[in-house]
Design a protein around this motif. Structure first.
Motif, PDB file in Angstrom:
ATOM      1  N   GLY A  11       7.608  -0.321 -10.757  1.00  0.00           N
ATOM      2  CA  GLY A  11       6.589   0.412 -10.012  1.00  0.00           C
ATOM      3  C   GLY A  11       6.987   1.857  -9.814  1.00  0.00           C
ATOM      4  N   THR A  12       6.031   2.615  -9.326  1.00  0.00           N
ATOM      5  CA  THR A  12       6.266   4.011  -8.978  1.00  0.00           C
ATOM      6  C   THR A  12       5.742   4.246  -7.567  1.00  0.00           C
ATOM      7  N   GLY A  13       6.130   5.381  -6.982  1.00  0.00           N
ATOM      8  CA  GLY A  13       5.639   5.666  -5.645  1.00  0.00           C
ATOM      9  C   GLY A  13       6.377   6.823  -5.012  1.00  0.00           C
ATOM     10  N   MET A  49       7.397  -9.800  -1.325  1.00  0.00           N
ATOM     11  CA  MET A  49       6.361  -8.910  -0.785  1.00  0.00           C
ATOM     12  C   MET A  49       6.519  -8.845   0.734  1.00  0.00           C
ATOM     13  N   PRO A  50       7.387  -7.964   1.254  1.00  0.00           N
ATOM     14  CA  PRO A  50       7.630  -7.892   2.699  1.00  0.00           C
ATOM     15  C   PRO A  50       6.735  -6.865   3.398  1.00  0.00           C
ATOM     16  N   LEU A  87      10.058  -7.487  -7.756  1.00  0.00           N
ATOM     17  CA  LEU A  87       9.071  -6.700  -7.023  1.00  0.00           C
ATOM     18  C   LEU A  87       8.272  -5.916  -8.055  1.00  0.00           C
ATOM     19  N   VAL A  88       6.962  -6.151  -8.093  1.00  0.00           N
ATOM     20  CA  VAL A  88       6.049  -5.396  -8.958  1.00  0.00           C
ATOM     21  C   VAL A  88       5.007  -4.806  -8.033  1.00  0.00           C
ATOM     22  N   THR A  89       5.122  -3.501  -7.753  1.00  0.00           N
ATOM     23  CA  THR A  89       4.300  -2.952  -6.681  1.00  0.00           C
ATOM     24  C   THR A  89       4.403  -1.439  -6.660  1.00  0.00           C
ATOM     25  N   LYS A 118       4.362  -1.340   1.658  1.00  0.00           N
ATOM     26  CA  LYS A 118       4.832  -2.532   0.948  1.00  0.00           C
ATOM     27  C   LYS A 118       6.158  -3.071   1.480  1.00  0.00           C
ATOM     28  N   GLY A 119       6.652  -2.491   2.578  1.00  0.00           N
ATOM     29  CA  GLY A 119       7.837  -3.033   3.226  1.00  0.00           C
ATOM     30  C   GLY A 119       9.160  -2.462   2.758  1.00  0.00           C
ATOM     31  N   PHE A 120       9.127  -1.343   2.057  1.00  0.00           N
ATOM     32  CA  PHE A 120      10.378  -0.814   1.518  1.00  0.00           C
ATOM     33  C   PHE A 120      11.333  -0.265   2.580  1.00  0.00           C
TER      34      PHE A 120
END
Length: 483
Positions: A328-330, A372-373, A297-299, A305-307
């Motif tokens: 990724g970050t978020g 990518m869900p 997962l690169v996002t 993004k479905g987390f």
């Protein structure tokens, strides 16, 4: 034809998301098809010195914003054959980052005004101003209200592209009246009013000549209440001038055969790709195992993004005979989730809570599957890059994911990935389980690779569709004649 892209970010100058990738790559393909395409951006502090040192100031003037007279400088840099113009005002743009400031309404009001004011100063009067996302959304409004009556602007047309309808540029109506010198007639009823305030995005949708968005499925989805972000009724009313054109990627920049970030370059060699996986496992401290599928997962780590689905079944996912790598970050909630998972399952998961372009390329090259869900995905770039690097995507069937990834059919051997329709954690889990199972079937994997290699996700076809719309706009009557 002369086309001016108006956008708030572009690779390689400044990037926060997929918009920057589009603005950095689509103009090159359009230019290759014979159009004169240029781009105009804010001059942010974060633009690297290697670019700012090459910029040339070509104009200075003042921009009227209500009662204000604001300085505006225009700097120019030709990059990879495309002229880029940068709007300079240190009060608005000499600060870190692009967005998230309390005066964003004023900063991007200035940008929209400056774009239109700059045209005579830069000696380029486009046939079409192609406006991208809310930050450029007031350009069609300002053109229609304040500029379309001027002889030198009379033939100009505007196009509005929605990259993500969730971000709408909603601010107080008093700010719109102040910055743009707009009267009450532009707020009541079928106009700029939105949720008690006013919206840059709504302005762009209503006042532009044509609307596009970044995939055909997303163009349909945003006309429904679930995806429409309270603008679905407006978009249904405009459906006859709404087009969906799927994004592409830069095949020269994103090429596993020449990518300098990779340990081993490859095209369609399974052995060379596996060597990248081994190098990645060594770098990340995962057990070296050529045969275990690596899922990437690169996002951005955000709800969209479905987390929430991954969070719901993370222990089941990590019980599979597979390795996971996250980049990724978020949202802190998801950053902490993956730090916890990496601590608990160090042989199964590597969590890289950062953004690193070189590592991202190595993950695309080293991974076997790419998840990518998404809850919604206007287009998605990750699945396109993954397929370019022969990492097989697992996606939810929404937006551009539905338009670019076709579910593998074991009976026919057709398909380019794995997909599930409902936004449901166990549907996702079962799809991942199936992908892991089929990874161990070399005949299936060979077919998947062959199907992916037959796809073309470059900008060529999409650029042809944009060029056709620009040509269509050339035959529209002038704005003054449409009133």
């Amino acid at each position: 034809m002369k086309i001016l892209f108006a956008a708030s970010e572009a690779v390689p100058f400044v990037k926060t998301g997929g918009l920057a990738d589009v603005i950095g790559s689509l103009p090159k393909e359009l230019a290759g098809q014979g159009l004169d395409v240029r781009v105009i951006l804010p001059k942010y502090e974060d633009i690297p010195a290697r670019f700012t040192e090459q910029m040339e100031t070509i104009a200075t003037f003042t921009v009227r914003m209500g009662w204000r007279q604001q300085y505006c400088g225009i700097l120019k840099l030709v990059h990879e054959g495309i002229p880029f113009y940068f709007i300079d005002n240190e009060m608005y743009y000499r600060r870190k980052g692009c967005y998230g400031y309390g005066d964003d309404a004023e900063r991007f009001a200035f940008y929209c005004l400056a774009v239109l004011e700059a045209l005579p100063h830069i000696g380029f009067m486009p046939d079409v101003i192609h406006c991208h996302d809310w930050q450029a959304g007031m350009i069609p409004v300002l053109y229609r209200v304040h500029y379309s009556w001027r002889d030198d602007y009379a033939e100009l047309k505007t196009m509005m592209t929605v990259h993500n309808l969730k971000y709408q540029g909603v601010f107080g109506q008093e700010q719109f009246r102040d910055f743009f010198s707009l009267g009450d007639e532009h707020f009541g009823g079928y106009a700029l009013e939105f949720s008690g305030g006013a919206s840059f995005m709504k302005g762009g949708l209503l006042y532009s000549d044509l609307i596009t968005t970044v995939s055909p499925t997303y163009a349909e989805e945003i006309q429904t209440p679930y995806y429409g972000e309270h603008m679905d009724g407006l978009l249904r009313s405009q459906k006859d001038r709404l087009y969906g054109i799927v994004n592409g990627i830069d095949y020269n920049e994103l090429n596993p055969l020449t990518d300098p970030h990779l340990e081993v370059n490859y095209s369609d060699s399974a052995d060379l790709k596996r060597r990248n996986k081994v190098k990645l496992q060594e770098r990340l401290g995962l057990p070296v195992n050529r045969n275990a599928p690596m899922i990437a997962l690169v996002t951005r780590l955000v709800d969209q993004k479905g987390f929430p689905l991954i969070e719901r079944v993370i222990e089941e996912l990590l019980s599979l005979d597979a390795q996971w790598v996250i980049l990724g970050t978020g949202e802190p909630r998801y950053e902490q989730l993956f730090r916890w998972a990496a601590d608990r399952f160090p042989a199964k998961l590597s969590a890289n809570i950062t953004f690193d372009e070189a590592l991202a390329r190595q993950i695309y090259a080293g991974s076997d599957l790419f998840l990518m869900p998404s809850q919604f995905e206007p287009c998605g770039i990750g699945q396109l890059i993954a397929m370019r690097y022969l990492s097989v995507p697992i996606v939810r069937e929404t937006g551009g994911l539905k338009d670019t990834v076709f579910a593998y059919n074991e009976a026919t051997g057709k398909g380019t990935g794995f997909s599930f329709a409902h936004y449901n954690a166990h549907d996702m889990l079962h799809t991942v389980e199936r992908a892991v199972r089929l990874y161990n079937d070399p005949v299936v994997w060979k077919r998947l690779w062959a199907n992916i290699l037959a796809q073309d996700f470059s900008w060529r076809q999409s650029a042809e569709q944009y060029a056709a719309l620009y040509e269509q706009l050339a035959y529209f009557p002038a704005a003054g004649d449409r009133e």
